[in-house]
Design a protein around this motif. Structure first.
Motif, PDB file in Angstrom:
ATOM      1  N   ALA A  83      39.929  43.816  23.739  1.00 17.41           N
ATOM      2  CA  ALA A  83      41.212  44.507  23.650  1.00 17.41           C
ATOM      3  C   ALA A  83      41.598  45.042  25.020  1.00 17.41           C
ATOM      4  CB  ALA A  83      41.129  45.644  22.639  1.00 17.41           C
ATOM      5  N   GLY A  84      42.745  44.637  25.517  1.00 21.63           N
ATOM      6  CA  GLY A  84      43.200  45.075  26.834  1.00 21.63           C
ATOM      7  C   GLY A  84      42.697  44.238  27.988  1.00 21.63           C
ATOM      8  N   LEU A  85      41.927  43.189  27.720  1.00 21.30           N
ATOM      9  CA  LEU A  85      41.337  42.398  28.794  1.00 21.30           C
ATOM     10  C   LEU A  85      42.392  41.648  29.601  1.00 21.30           C
ATOM     11  CD1 LEU A  85      38.890  41.261  30.282  1.00 21.30           C
ATOM     12  CD2 LEU A  85      38.669  39.531  28.467  1.00 21.30           C
ATOM     13  N   GLU A 137      45.563  32.148  42.126  1.00 22.75           N
ATOM     14  CA  GLU A 137      44.493  32.755  42.919  1.00 22.75           C
ATOM     15  C   GLU A 137      44.348  34.236  42.591  1.00 22.75           C
ATOM     16  OE1 GLU A 137      43.234  33.380  47.631  1.00 22.75           O
ATOM     17  OE2 GLU A 137      45.037  32.250  47.087  1.00 22.75           O
ATOM     18  N   LYS A 138      45.469  34.936  42.470  1.00 23.74           N
ATOM     19  CA  LYS A 138      45.420  36.353  42.115  1.00 23.74           C
ATOM     20  C   LYS A 138      44.805  36.548  40.734  1.00 23.74           C
ATOM     21  CE  LYS A 138      49.357  38.158  44.764  1.00 23.74           C
ATOM     22  NZ  LYS A 138      50.704  38.803  44.635  1.00 23.74           N
ATOM     23  N   TRP A 139      45.168  35.667  39.806  1.00 21.16           N
ATOM     24  CA  TRP A 139      44.633  35.786  38.446  1.00 21.16           C
ATOM     25  C   TRP A 139      43.120  35.600  38.446  1.00 21.16           C
ATOM     26  CZ3 TRP A 139      46.949  37.456  34.099  1.00 21.16           C
ATOM     27  CH2 TRP A 139      46.255  37.291  32.886  1.00 21.16           C
ATOM     28  N   ALA A 140      42.649  34.589  39.146  1.00 21.09           N
ATOM     29  CA  ALA A 140      41.210  34.323  39.193  1.00 21.09           C
ATOM     30  C   ALA A 140      40.458  35.504  39.794  1.00 21.09           C
ATOM     31  CB  ALA A 140      40.935  33.046  39.989  1.00 21.09           C
ATOM     32  N   GLU A 141      41.019  36.113  40.833  1.00 24.41           N
ATOM     33  CA  GLU A 141      40.371  37.271  41.447  1.00 24.41           C
ATOM     34  C   GLU A 141      40.384  38.474  40.501  1.00 24.41           C
ATOM     35  OE1 GLU A 141      42.593  37.818  45.002  1.00 24.41           O
ATOM     36  OE2 GLU A 141      41.631  36.155  46.085  1.00 24.41           O
ATOM     37  N   GLY A 142      41.497  38.688  39.837  1.00 22.78           N
ATOM     38  CA  GLY A 142      41.581  39.795  38.885  1.00 22.78           C
ATOM     39  C   GLY A 142      40.641  39.614  37.719  1.00 22.78           C
ATOM     40  N   LYS A 143      40.416  38.367  37.347  1.00 25.11           N
ATOM     41  CA  LYS A 143      39.513  38.077  36.232  1.00 25.11           C
ATOM     42  C   LYS A 143      38.092  38.526  36.549  1.00 25.11           C
ATOM     43  CE  LYS A 143      37.715  34.085  33.700  1.00 25.11           C
ATOM     44  NZ  LYS A 143      37.759  32.610  33.580  1.00 25.11           N
ATOM     45  N   PHE A 180      36.427  41.319  34.139  1.00 27.14           N
ATOM     46  CA  PHE A 180      35.253  40.968  33.343  1.00 27.14           C
ATOM     47  C   PHE A 180      34.090  41.896  33.669  1.00 27.14           C
ATOM     48  CE2 PHE A 180      37.488  37.552  31.672  1.00 27.14           C
ATOM     49  CZ  PHE A 180      36.705  36.766  30.841  1.00 27.14           C
ATOM     50  N   GLU A 181      33.968  42.268  34.926  1.00 35.14           N
ATOM     51  CA  GLU A 181      32.905  43.192  35.308  1.00 35.14           C
ATOM     52  C   GLU A 181      33.131  44.557  34.660  1.00 35.14           C
ATOM     53  OE1 GLU A 181      30.902  45.193  39.331  1.00 35.14           O
ATOM     54  OE2 GLU A 181      32.443  43.634  39.496  1.00 35.14           O
ATOM     55  N   ASP A 182      34.385  45.033  34.678  1.00 39.51           N
ATOM     56  CA  ASP A 182      34.688  46.327  34.083  1.00 39.51           C
ATOM     57  C   ASP A 182      34.435  46.327  32.568  1.00 39.51           C
ATOM     58  OD1 ASP A 182      35.406  47.334  36.510  1.00 39.51           O
ATOM     59  OD2 ASP A 182      37.567  47.049  36.242  1.00 39.51           O
ATOM     60  N   GLY A 223      32.228  44.484  31.094  1.00 43.78           N
ATOM     61  CA  GLY A 223      30.852  44.113  30.804  1.00 43.78           C
ATOM     62  C   GLY A 223      30.717  42.756  30.174  1.00 43.78           C
ATOM     63  N   LEU A 224      31.622  41.829  30.532  1.00 46.37           N
ATOM     64  CA  LEU A 224      31.598  40.473  29.971  1.00 46.37           C
ATOM     65  C   LEU A 224      31.113  39.492  31.018  1.00 46.37           C
ATOM     66  CD1 LEU A 224      35.056  40.514  28.147  1.00 46.37           C
ATOM     67  CD2 LEU A 224      32.809  40.721  27.077  1.00 46.37           C
ATOM     68  N   PRO A 225      30.355  38.491  30.601  1.00 41.62           N
ATOM     69  CA  PRO A 225      29.866  37.494  31.567  1.00 41.62           C
ATOM     70  C   PRO A 225      30.950  36.498  31.907  1.00 41.62           C
ATOM     71  CG  PRO A 225      29.096  36.952  29.368  1.00 41.62           C
ATOM     72  CD  PRO A 225      29.820  38.268  29.253  1.00 41.62           C
ATOM     73  N   LEU A 226      31.052  36.098  33.169  1.00 44.92           N
ATOM     74  CA  LEU A 226      32.020  35.101  33.569  1.00 44.92           C
ATOM     75  C   LEU A 226      31.568  33.693  33.167  1.00 44.92           C
ATOM     76  CD1 LEU A 226      33.129  36.285  37.115  1.00 44.92           C
ATOM     77  CD2 LEU A 226      34.598  35.968  35.116  1.00 44.92           C
ATOM     78  N   ASP A 227      30.255  33.467  33.049  1.00 45.64           N
ATOM     79  CA  ASP A 227      29.763  32.154  32.634  1.00 45.64           C
ATOM     80  C   ASP A 227      29.647  32.139  31.112  1.00 45.64           C
ATOM     81  OD1 ASP A 227      27.753  33.982  32.418  1.00 45.64           O
ATOM     82  OD2 ASP A 227      26.212  32.721  33.344  1.00 45.64           O
ATOM     83  N   GLY A 228      29.509  30.975  30.599  1.00 46.88           N
ATOM     84  CA  GLY A 228      29.353  30.833  29.144  1.00 46.88           C
ATOM     85  C   GLY A 228      30.604  31.177  28.382  1.00 46.88           C
ATOM     86  N   GLU A 229      31.776  30.960  29.002  1.00 49.82           N
ATOM     87  CA  GLU A 229      33.038  31.353  28.378  1.00 49.82           C
ATOM     88  C   GLU A 229      33.393  30.455  27.205  1.00 49.82           C
ATOM     89  OE1 GLU A 229      34.801  32.752  32.724  1.00 49.82           O
ATOM     90  OE2 GLU A 229      35.613  31.037  31.654  1.00 49.82           O
TER      91      GLU A 229
END
Length: 454
Positions: free
Chosen positions: A390-392, A434-440, A444-446, A448-454
């Motif tokens: 929620a809010g991601l 590019e901005k979206w990828a950086e914001g992601k 995801f860190e905030d 607590g979600l992993p960037l891999d295994g999406e």
């Protein structure tokens, strides 16, 4: 308690989020038909509820005539022990978040766009669970957190294109239009065969350009389009809804099918200009239909069509809630505040009077969207995110400073199309991706979600 984000970039990504932007200063009075229920029969035993409540909203244009003149006596007849007072604010999004931080924000108010989902419990009372309210009301997931609903919608909006029927007919164009290419050709025909401006951007006002954004999901007919944005690095890649929407915006401007100088547009006067045939079309939510018909020489000339795209022969229109009424967590009259929300949503007839989609599933479909019914447009509501997400999407947008719900990159696209910036559309899309990828990465860190295994 977190401080509220009050900058433009903090606007949450809800369908129809800017739908009420045109309501603050317009002269639309609607045809309110709220009815006195004489003791609360329709909304409960009103005689058992007492108190005085302050209701804060943004409809300065109809506060005295409708809220004070119609809703107040009708509600107080249904709840004789409750006194309701109204406060209408022109700069609602600018003033209310500041007042919320100071603790002075009434008993009932429209939840401002700058409130992130996780902030809802800090400022508002839960109204019930999604499961409890979702069987009766639309859009309950839009102001919810942890399975609890914190606001009920005042109305709902479909999304598409406002247009002047007479102008399209004069140009020999039949509606609706099945593709962006067909829409572009229709505007060319209008340019060649009429004196109307084919499409008016309202560039100078800024916020009307954000209405293009609300069509995401319509092109792909995907109820998970918004949620899936969190799991892509390139939301503006070719083939995506965002690419289709803003490619069309660029192509229309590049072909000279917009106003001569978009930097000098005027929102208020554009209503009459479309109504009398000087403008042929605008991309706006369905909330605008009533306002533009009120300003038209002949209200029947103002029509509404879905975004020019079909999926397997069917048109789709994304729908979403407008502002939501919530109860201030520090209110001393929460029972009376809840009575107002229930009465307003169930009994006031506000949504119908404003040409919107009623929050209740069992209320009638608005006459203003009769064209949608005639051509079989499917209304598509975006699915809520999983609880841990929620809010991601909002967080990614803000961290990357993309601004999906904001005017700047839309204005940049029009500037590029007009040769004013020296940039290409591909360059703008690449920068946004590019901005979206950086914001992601940050979001995801905030979360607590992993960037891999999406």
């Amino acid at each position: 308690m977190r401080r509220l984000l009050t900058s433009t970039a903090a606007v949450v990504l809800l369908m129809g989020v800017v739908a009420a932007c045109g309501d603050d200063d317009d002269d639309d009075t609607g045809a309110a038909s709220a009815q006195s229920t004489g003791g609360g029969d329709a909304a409960g035993d009103g005689g058992d509820i007492e108190g005085s409540i302050n209701v804060i909203h943004q409809r300065t244009d109809i506060n005295e005539e409708i809220f004070e003149g119609v809703y107040k006596p009708a509600f107080e007849a249904a709840y004789p022990g409750v006194e309701v007072n109204f406060e209408a604010i022109t700069d609602y999004e600018g003033e209310i978040p500041v007042r919320m931080n100071g603790g002075d924000y009434g008993d009932v108010l429209l939840i401002p766009n700058s409130v992130a989902p996780e902030q809802l419990p800090d400022f508002f009372e839960p109204l019930g669970t999604i499961d409890e309210l979702g069987s009766d009301y639309r859009f309950v997931t839009e102001e919810a957190f942890g399975g609890e609903v914190y606001g009920l919608p005042i109305t709902g909006n479909a999304n598409g294109v406002l247009y002047n029927r007479a102008v399209f007919e004069e140009a020999g164009v039949e509606t609706p239009l099945e593709s962006p290419e067909a829409f572009l050709e229709a505007l060319r025909a209008i340019d060649e065969n009429t004196d109307a401006i084919p499409l008016y951007t309202n560039y100078a006002a800024g916020w009307p350009l954000t209405q293009w954004e609300t069509n995401r999901g319509s092109i792909s007919a995907d109820e998970d389009y918004l949620n899936d944005l969190a799991f892509t690095d390139a939301p503006f890649a070719e083939g995506t809804d965002h690419h289709v929407i803003y490619q069309l915006m660029y192509d229309i401007a590049a072909a000279g099918l917009i106003e001569e100088d978009p930097t000098t547009t005027d929102w208020e006067s554009s209503k009459a200009l479309l109504g009398n045939g000087e403008i042929a079309s605008m991309f706006l939510g369905s909330w605008a239909i009533v306002q533009f018909r009120d300003a038209a020489d002949d209200p029947d000339d103002v029509g509404y069509m879905p975004f020019p795209s079909t999926t397997e022969g069917t048109y789709f229109s994304t729908v979403g809630g407008d502002y939501k009424f919530g109860i201030a967590s520090n209110s001393d009259n929460k029972e009376a505040a809840r009575a107002w929300i229930d009465w307003f949503v169930d009994e006031s007839n506000y949504a119908v009077d404003q040409g919107g989609i009623a929050p209740r599933y069992d209320d009638p479909f608005p006459d203003e969207l009769a064209e949608f019914e005639e051509i079989g447009v499917e209304l598509l509501e975006q699915a809520p995110p999983p609880p841990d997400q929620a809010g991601l999407v909002d967080a990614i947008d803000q961290a990357g400073e993309v601004g999906l719900p904001d005017p700047p990159f839309k204005q940049e696209i029009i500037d590029a199309a007009r040769g004013e910036s020296g940039r290409t559309l591909d360059e703008i899309f690449a920068e946004l991706n590019e901005k979206w990828a950086e914001g992601k990465v940050d979001a995801f860190e905030d979360f607590g979600l992993p960037l891999d295994g999406e």
